[in-house]
Design an enzyme around this catalytic site. Structure first.
Site, mmCIF file in Angstrom:
data_model
loop_
_atom_site.group_PDB
_atom_site.id
_atom_site.type_symbol
_atom_site.label_atom_id
_atom_site.label_comp_id
_atom_site.label_asym_id
_atom_site.label_seq_id
_atom_site.Cartn_x
_atom_site.Cartn_y
_atom_site.Cartn_z
ATOM 1 N N GLU A 143 -17.192 -43.847 17.997
ATOM 2 C CA GLU A 143 -18.195 -44.328 18.630
ATOM 3 C C GLU A 143 -19.400 -44.366 17.412
ATOM 4 O O GLU A 143 -19.606 -43.361 16.804
ATOM 5 C CB GLU A 143 -18.528 -43.415 19.695
ATOM 6 C CG GLU A 143 -19.687 -44.129 20.609
ATOM 7 C CD GLU A 143 -19.106 -45.174 21.551
ATOM 8 O OE1 GLU A 143 -19.706 -46.001 22.375
ATOM 9 O OE2 GLU A 143 -17.888 -45.494 21.571
ATOM 10 N N ASP A 151 -32.088 -40.360 22.247
ATOM 11 C CA ASP A 151 -31.730 -39.366 21.138
ATOM 12 C C ASP A 151 -32.522 -38.231 21.011
ATOM 13 O O ASP A 151 -33.692 -38.236 20.819
ATOM 14 C CB ASP A 151 -31.142 -40.238 19.933
ATOM 15 C CG ASP A 151 -30.137 -40.938 20.019
ATOM 16 O OD1 ASP A 151 -29.102 -40.774 20.683
ATOM 17 O OD2 ASP A 151 -30.407 -42.158 19.489
#
Length: 269
Positions: free
Chosen positions: A49, A60
């Site tokens: 990924e 994030d």
């Protein structure tokens, strides 16, 4: 049969889960990023990924935000990302490769152009972190037209109507969210309820893969024993890059050890 289905067929009879690492392309440099991918695949990774560096990665945490910045420091851009992907696919023809990105990056490139480029370099799936399934129509149409699987996130507290929609529109695998918030290993993860897993398995045979904050063997074993197909681990790997990228040999040695350990944890005896 797509590569995710092939992976599933390979794992299920042997009571194995899949281990899929996540890194940002170009972190800390193109050359080192490619070496990191080699080490991950050689030491247990069942798929990849991958992220493109992005200026505003809202989902994030600090560890992955720093990875985006390191990649930008190495002069990465979307065109270099696709060049890297072409090299990776040429070297590793059988493993599934997915992208985990933000919608604005794709939108700026041109939605259909982006998915066409993904097809040309051999990408299997695209997960857009900030795209709700309800707003995904234009992206899904282009994905289908270019033979790219879409992946959507299923929260641990998802309602039945949401589960049905995600199961229908996720054509690669279903990404199970460990918790809300941002990525990182410093917060407690939640294994989705057995009821959620049961409901998903009633309506889909696709891989169920959990991500967000997974960092150790104990967590992985608990996830696999619950009936989930595998895990995506990002921050724990990227933290090693952050800590050791100025010493390539030490960095790769530590990533090798971690990758083997995480993969071993997905095997149920």
């Amino acid at each position: 049969m797509n590569r995710y289905q092939t992976l599933q067929k390979k794992l299920v009879p042997f009571k194995k889960g899949c281990f899929i690492p996540f890194i940002i392309l170009g972190d800390p440099s193109i050359e080192m990023s490619l070496k990191i991918i080699d080490v991950l695949i050689e030491n247990g990774a069942d798929g990849l990924e991958l992220g493109f560096p992005f200026s505003d990665p809202l989902s994030d945490g600090k560890t992955i935000q720093k990875a985006h910045l390191r990649a930008f420091s190495s002069k990465m851009n979307i065109y270099l990302c696709f060049e890297m992907l072409q090299k990776i696919r040429k070297k590793y023809n059988t493993i599934p490769i997915g992208l985990l990105l933000y919608a604005n990056l794709i939108f700026k490139f041109g939605i259909n152009n982006f998915y066409l480029k993904c097809f040309n370099v051999g990408i299997d799936s695209v997960l857009i972190a900030d795209l709700p399934v309800e707003e995904s129509n234009d992206f899904r149409k282009c994905a289908i037209a270019n033979n790219i699987s879409s992946v959507f996130v299923c929260p641990h507290d998802a309602k039945k109507n949401v589960i049905k929609k995600i199961s229908l529109y996720s054509t690669g695998y279903i990404y199970l969210l460990s918790r809300s918030g941002v990525t990182g290993t410093d917060k407690k993860i939640i294994v989705p309820s057995l009821n959620l897993i049961k409901n998903l398995k009633k309506i889909t045979e696709k891989l169920l893969i959990q991500g967000f904050g997974i960092s150790n063997s104990k967590q992985i074993q608990k996830i696999i024993l619950s009936g989930i197909s595998g895990v995506i681990c990002g921050s724990v790997i990227i933290k090693l890059i952050e800590n050791h990228f100025q010493n390539e040999k030490k960095m790769l040695k530590n990533i090798k050890r971690l990758s083997r350990s995480l993969k071993q944890s997905t095997i149920i005896f």
